[in-house]
Design a protein around this motif. Structure first.
Motif, PDB file in Angstrom:
ATOM      1  N   THR A 178       0.850  -1.189   0.000  1.00 54.42           N
ATOM      2  CA  THR A 178       0.000   0.000   0.000  1.00 54.42           C
ATOM      3  C   THR A 178       0.892   1.248   0.000  1.00 54.42           C
ATOM      4  N   LYS A 179       2.203   1.036   0.170  1.00 55.82           N
ATOM      5  CA  LYS A 179       3.112   2.184   0.300  1.00 55.82           C
ATOM      6  C   LYS A 179       4.288   2.041  -0.644  1.00 55.82           C
ATOM      7  N   LEU A 180       4.057   2.359  -1.890  1.00 54.38           N
ATOM      8  CA  LEU A 180       5.108   2.208  -2.905  1.00 54.38           C
ATOM      9  C   LEU A 180       6.364   2.985  -2.514  1.00 54.38           C
ATOM     10  N   ALA A 181       6.154   4.196  -1.977  1.00 48.36           N
ATOM     11  CA  ALA A 181       7.298   5.061  -1.679  1.00 48.36           C
ATOM     12  C   ALA A 181       8.187   4.475  -0.593  1.00 48.36           C
ATOM     13  N   SER A 182       7.668   3.543   0.194  1.00 47.05           N
ATOM     14  CA  SER A 182       8.487   2.967   1.276  1.00 47.05           C
ATOM     15  C   SER A 182       9.332   1.791   0.803  1.00 47.05           C
ATOM     16  N   ILE A 183       9.226   1.440  -0.466  1.00 45.20           N
ATOM     17  CA  ILE A 183      10.042   0.331  -0.973  1.00 45.20           C
ATOM     18  C   ILE A 183      11.364   0.895  -1.483  1.00 45.20           C
ATOM     19  N   ALA A 185      14.716   1.596  -3.564  1.00 43.84           N
ATOM     20  CA  ALA A 185      14.893   1.594  -5.027  1.00 43.84           C
ATOM     21  C   ALA A 185      15.477   0.279  -5.537  1.00 43.84           C
ATOM     22  N   PRO A 186      16.520  -0.298  -4.858  1.00 47.55           N
ATOM     23  CA  PRO A 186      17.079  -1.558  -5.390  1.00 47.55           C
ATOM     24  C   PRO A 186      16.033  -2.675  -5.452  1.00 47.55           C
ATOM     25  N   LEU A 187      15.144  -2.732  -4.485  1.00 46.88           N
ATOM     26  CA  LEU A 187      14.119  -3.790  -4.525  1.00 46.88           C
ATOM     27  C   LEU A 187      13.118  -3.486  -5.644  1.00 46.88           C
ATOM     28  N   ARG A 188      12.703  -2.233  -5.707  1.00 44.93           N
ATOM     29  CA  ARG A 188      11.711  -1.840  -6.723  1.00 44.93           C
ATOM     30  C   ARG A 188      12.227  -2.139  -8.133  1.00 44.93           C
ATOM     31  N   ASP A 189      13.529  -1.870  -8.339  1.00 41.82           N
ATOM     32  CA  ASP A 189      14.111  -2.060  -9.673  1.00 41.82           C
ATOM     33  C   ASP A 189      14.142  -3.518 -10.102  1.00 41.82           C
ATOM     34  N   ARG A 190      14.041  -4.416  -9.156  1.00 40.72           N
ATOM     35  CA  ARG A 190      14.127  -5.843  -9.520  1.00 40.72           C
ATOM     36  C   ARG A 190      12.786  -6.427  -9.943  1.00 40.72           C
ATOM     37  N   PHE A 191      11.740  -5.610  -9.908  1.00 36.75           N
ATOM     38  CA  PHE A 191      10.446  -6.088 -10.415  1.00 36.75           C
ATOM     39  C   PHE A 191      10.334  -5.703 -11.890  1.00 36.75           C
TER      40      PHE A 191
END
Ligand code: ADP
Length: 351
Positions: A178-183, A185-191
């Motif tokens: 529910t909180k995209l901004a709390s993820i 960047a390195p984790l987000r980039d792996r999706f």
């Protein structure tokens, strides 16, 4: 749930302040227990709404099936109750595989994530809910698992330290948040795929309500489904919960499975949900600002005044009040609009 008290009369379905709210989009124990699997659409075709998301997923899923590869890791973000978990199961079903499910706070130690990953079979889906809450160590272990399907572990310490590589089956990680901004960047980039789940239109919610009513053998008239969809805050979980509460009322108080609009109104009234779909917490929120002479007020002051959690107010209560045009957020604080003031004055402190 305390909503249904033992001595049931027409007005005995009231909600105390700290009781679970019917119009809260977070999952409640009853829904976890029953798992409500029967309400979950299993194919993209059965999934109502989210047309853009569905067409991107359709292509990604078909391409993976064509290449005989697992679907790319997928991040789903949006408010609670919009269908993230449902989509994870649905993706696994469409890929003809299984979905294993975990929530980030339950993955505490490296061995927890290792256990989950090693328990997967080739091509399976691992769904991690509230993925923004993963701890740092787990997150770092996930990087190579996601990228290269392997985990590098350091065993022992200092000079005796050895690195051991564990190969994993190829899998798809579906993360929900529910909180995209709390993820990070390195984790987000792996999706490889990242999709926002939007609020639903009234027509879409109405269709979801009608389908669910059919599943649970309720006879719902057109006006009734329309009224329920209007007050469901764009959220299927709320729509289905409202329908279940109306069913309780119909069966226990009126001894019927036929839901007319008149019955919906009576049931909502007994739960203290008014014609706008607002419950007593929403009204207390508006009244707090009104009694404060409607000077711009910070969220934390409102939360302290109401004795409630500020993030709950921000994500659950305020969006709907803003959508109704009752509230605006300014840089100096929250303010009632004229419409909001008129509405709350008309209630005369009667919550
Ligand atoms: P989230 O994981 O985002 O909190 P869920 O996937 O648990 O939400 O969905 C909440 C409820 O709403 C479930 O009972 C689910 O079956 C239903 N639901 C959500 N989206 C849809 C949809 N598009 N069509 C039909 N039912 C839906």
């Amino acid at each position: 749930m305390a909503i249904i008290s033992s001595n049931i009369g027409d007005n005995d379905f009231s909600l105390g302040k700290k009781e679970l709210r019917i119009v809260d989009s977070k999952i409640i124990p009853e829904e976890k227990r029953n798992n409500l699997n029967l309400a979950r659409p299993l194919t993209l075709q059965e999934f109502i709404g989210q047309e853009k998301l569905k067409s991107s997923l359709r292509i990604a899923i078909d391409a993976s099936i064509y290449r005989k590869e697992p679907l790319e890791h997928t991040l789903l973000y949006g408010q609670p109750g919009l269908g993230k978990t449902t989509l994870a199961f649905l993706i696994a079903h469409e890929m003809n595989t299984k979905c294993r499910i975990a929530t980030a706070p339950s993955i505490e130690r490296p061995r927890d994530i290792l256990g989950l990953l090693l328990g997967l079979k080739e091509g399976e889906v691992l769904f991690i809910d509230e993925i923004h809450r993963l701890n740092r160590l787990t997150e770092e272990l996930l990087y190579s698992a996601m990228e290269d399907f392997r985990i590098d572990l350091t065993m022992g310490a200092n000079k005796g330290a050895r690195c051991r590589t564990i190969n994993l089956p190829r899998f798809t990680l579906i993360g929900a948040t529910t909180k995209l901004a709390s993820i990070s960047a390195p984790l987000r980039d792996r999706f490889g795929i990242s999709q926002k789940i939007e609020f639903y239109t009234n027509d879409e919610l109405r269709q979801i309500i009608i389908n669910f009513a059919r599943l649970i053998n309720l006879n719902l008239d057109d006006e009734a489904s329309y009224s329920l969809s209007k007050i469901s805050r764009g959220t299927p979980r709320i729509a289905l919960r409202l329908l279940r509460r109306v069913r309780d009322y119909a069966q226990v108080v009126k001894k019927t499975n036929f839901i007319s609009n008149n019955l919906v109104q009576k049931a909502l009234n007994s739960y203290q949900i008014d014609e706008k779909g607002l419950d007593s917490l929403d009204r207390q929120y508006l009244s707090f600002l009104n009694l404060n002479n409607n000077v711009p007020t910070g969220l934390d002051s409102i939360a302290a005044g109401l004795g409630d959690d500020s993030s709950m107010l921000e994500f659950v209560v305020e969006p709907y009040l803003i959508q109704l045009g009752f509230l605006i957020k300014t840089s100096r604080g929250r303010l009632l609009t004229d419409l909001g003031k008129k509405y709350i004055d008309s209630k005369n402190g009667n919550f």
